[in-house]
Write an enzyme that holds these catalytic residues in place. Structure first.
Site, short mmCIF file in Angstrom:
data_model
loop_
_atom_site.label_atom_id
_atom_site.label_comp_id
_atom_site.label_asym_id
_atom_site.label_seq_id
_atom_site.Cartn_x
_atom_site.Cartn_y
_atom_site.Cartn_z
N GLY A 91 0.81 -1.20 0.00
CA GLY A 91 0.00 0.00 0.00
C GLY A 91 0.84 1.26 0.00
N HIS A 94 3.55 4.82 2.76
CA HIS A 94 4.76 4.46 3.49
C HIS A 94 6.00 5.09 2.84
CE1 HIS A 94 2.24 1.70 5.62
NE2 HIS A 94 1.99 0.98 4.54
N HIS A 251 0.22 1.12 9.85
CA HIS A 251 -1.05 1.60 9.31
C HIS A 251 -1.86 2.30 10.39
CE1 HIS A 251 0.11 -2.02 6.96
NE2 HIS A 251 -0.12 -1.19 5.95
N GLY A 433 8.63 31.45 19.12
CA GLY A 433 8.16 31.53 20.49
C GLY A 433 9.19 31.11 21.52
N ASP A 434 10.46 31.55 21.33
CA ASP A 434 11.50 31.11 22.26
C ASP A 434 12.21 32.26 22.96
OD1 ASP A 434 12.92 32.20 20.18
OD2 ASP A 434 14.37 30.56 20.03
N GLY A 514 23.24 46.05 15.37
CA GLY A 514 21.88 45.52 15.27
C GLY A 514 21.08 46.16 14.15
N THR A 522 11.48 47.12 18.60
CA THR A 522 12.50 46.23 19.14
C THR A 522 12.73 46.61 20.61
OG1 THR A 522 14.41 47.66 18.67
CG2 THR A 522 13.64 46.20 16.89
N ASP A 573 6.21 44.26 22.05
CA ASP A 573 7.42 43.56 21.62
C ASP A 573 8.04 42.84 22.80
OD1 ASP A 573 9.81 43.09 19.84
OD2 ASP A 573 10.72 44.24 21.46
#
Length: 590
Positions: A91, A94, A251, A433-434, A514, A522, A573
């Protein structure tokens, strides 16, 4: 579909969201994955066309009728007159198995619909196309549909005078003592070894024996953190929140054990313990080849982590001779987030090791490589010069001003740490998002290093902070390092400088490399207004006012500059919020 999706509820909300009206929560049982496709009925057909178009002419397809989806190797004339033909299939869903494995070792793959065995007609036509006088070896997974459809085709071929044999691979050890163990990713060992043996000119009987030997000595176990999503069907939520399965099928069949999701090391250890039981204590010191197969939904970084965790777990449980390793998406289960571990006992055949190391031009193979005992490390010249097993000597401030500076730094660090989750939430509107996570890592690094800071010399403290900031990732780390370095240099030239003047110099240092300015959304939108004040309370108030303006400011620098203003509107920010947190904490404790 039922075996992969469980028993989905009715009343699907729609493909795009799956959000329960009025709750804002995801109804996971109703979520449908968006699959890139044109006509759903041509999903497999068009995928095969794309595979062939991107093969550089090494692949072609068998033209018979609309129900025949056979990928052929185009590297030598067909039918094969000089070697045993190798055929597989099953199938779709895979990928890259099975079409992506076709090339110089695998001569053809017969592709069914998603998770459905191909027809006997398609299998028969494929055998006729590739097999010459040397005969054909068929290798399939141990699933009822594949055994029947390929098996009947082999018998039909024999009646037509074609020499043919079939090897059935049942490498899944999830259910100990199972009479019909499922076939999973370990089949790629068998295909590679059989293909290499045929390429070397082995007879049908010889190729069959080496393939059967491999099939009898391969062991696999899988783990998944999600079910798979079939095109047009809701994803099952049988796992619930925070759970995972061990010993599931490719599967989406349920696993033999459901347990809470945990660390990679713990997951791999549980899998390896099952492998250890299946392999047997007497074989633990035999040379083994390892395949870590991505079931389709792991990122590449997770995949690499799984390799390391698997090798370590195997060694810890007594597998002392893991000599070859390969990893990648080899036999997937559509988008399933999980992986499998497969082991091949290389003593199954004298040539097994060499066969696995032979190169191939097939696009979907994961190349086997010798296992490195430990990750190689080269010590940089700078690190060699400064490295030491001893931590920096602890210092205690000798003056009241020094103790005061230390206290203020501690309060600033606490304030930033308390905002970490909120900063991550704000940063998620931009992408990864860190921000909070990165800032928290910086806080912990400073806490570890500050025992060696000379708090009686503010310039030295700024220099030490700049040094610590070198090990902080992301943009935040380098921006703060620029600011601390500029402040340190200013103190060296002007030891009696006021803190507002130092903050102004720090802003200039950040701006120099920067590239951002006031009004670009910022951290500078909080820093620069603060540096324009001389009174500490007014500095904090100016920073808060500048930060508040970023809620509806159009971003012109940093990652935010690539985000639509409407997406960011109403959210301050995160860099400015971080500045306000530590500056306010300092002012409150002056």
């Amino acid at each position: 579909y039922a075996r992969a999706c469980g028993n989905p509820t009715t009343g699907v909300i729609g493909e795009s969201d799956g959000i329960v009206e009025g709750t804002g929560k995801m109804d996971k049982a109703e979520v449908r994955r968006r699959y890139l496709q044109n006509d759903s009925g041509a999903f497999v057909e068009e995928a095969i066309d794309g595979l062939i178009m991107g093969s550089g002419g090494r692949l072609c397809r068998l033209e018979f009728n609309e129900h025949t989806r056979v990928v052929l190797s185009n590297v030598r004339p067909l039918p094969l007159k000089e070697k045993v033909a190798i055929l597989t299939g099953g199938g779709s869903g895979h990928e890259p198995s099975f079409g992506g494995l076709v090339g110089d070792f695998l001569d053809a793959s017969v592709c069914g619909e998603v998770f459905a065995s191909p027809t006997t007609l398609a299998v028969s036509r494929a055998m006729d196309a590739i097999a010459g006088k040397p005969g054909c070896l068929v290798v399939v997974l141990n699933y009822t549909g594949d055994r029947l459809n390929f098996g009947i085709s082999v018998e039909d071929a024999k009646r037509r005078g074609l020499r043919a044999k079939m090897v059935i691979v049942g490498d899944d050890i999830a259910i100990p003592g199972s009479r019909q163990p499922r076939g999973v990713a370990g089949m790629v060992f068998v295909l590679k070894i059989a293909g290499a043996a045929a390429e070397r000119g082995g007879s049908l009987d010889e190729v069959y024996l080496v393939a059967e030997a491999a099939a009898q000595n391969v062991f696999s176990i899988g783990a998944s953190f999600s079910t798979c999503s079939l095109p047009g069907k809701p994803r099952s939520d049988r796992l619930g929140d925070g759970n995972m399965e061990i010993g599931l099928g490719i599967h989406g069949e349920p696993g033999v054990e459901t347990l809470p999701f945990g660390k990679a090391a713990d997951i791999c250890r549980k899998m390896v313990l099952r492998l250890k039981e299946a392999v047997g204590q007497e074989r633990l010191d035999r040379p083994m080849a390892l395949l870590v197969n991505n079931l389709g939904g792991l990122t590449k970084v997770e995949e690499s982590l799984a390799v390391g965790a698997s090798v370590k777990a195997l060694r810890e449980e007594g597998f002392s001779n893991i000599v070859l390793v390969a990893s990648g998406v080899v036999m997937s289960s559509l988008d399933m987030q999980g992986f499998s571990i497969s082991l091949l006992d290389l003593t199954c055949h004298p040539d097994a090791h060499d066969h696995l190391l032979r190169g191939t031009n097939a696009p979907g193979w994961a190349p086997f490589q010798p296992v490195v005992a430990e990750p190689a490390v080269v010590l940089s010249v700078a690190a060699a010069a400064i490295s030491s097993d001893e931590p920096a000597a602890a210092r205690s401030p000798a003056t009241a001003d020094g103790q005061r500076l230390k206290t203020l730094l501690e309060k600033a660090l606490d304030a930033v740490a308390s905002k970490a989750d909120y900063l991550d939430e704000l940063d998620s509107f931009v992408g990864d998002g860190d921000c909070g996570t990165t800032m928290l890592q910086g806080v912990e690094q400073v806490r570890n290093d500050m025992a060696g800071y000379d708090f009686d010399d503010p310039g030295e403290v700024m220099a030490s902070l700049a040094t610590t900031a070198r090990s902080i990732g992301g943009t935040s780390g380098v921006l703060y390092r620029l600011g601390f370095a500029a402040a340190s240099a200013h103190f060296a030239a002007h030891p009696k400088s006021s803190w507002p003047s130092v903050l102004k110099v720090a802003c200039e240092g950040i701006q120099k490399y920067g590239g951002a300015e006031l009004g670009d959304r910022t951290m500078l939108d909080a820093l620069i207004p603060a540096a324009m004040e001389t009174d500490p309370v007014k500095m904090a108030e100016a920073a808060e006012a500048g930060c508040e303006k970023t809620r509806y400011m159009e971003a012109r620098a940093g990652r935010s500059a690539y985000i639509k203003k409407e997406t960011l509107d109403g959210h301050p920010d995160p860099g400015s919020v971080a500045v306000c947190s530590w500056l306010s904490a300092i002012v409150q404790h002056l």
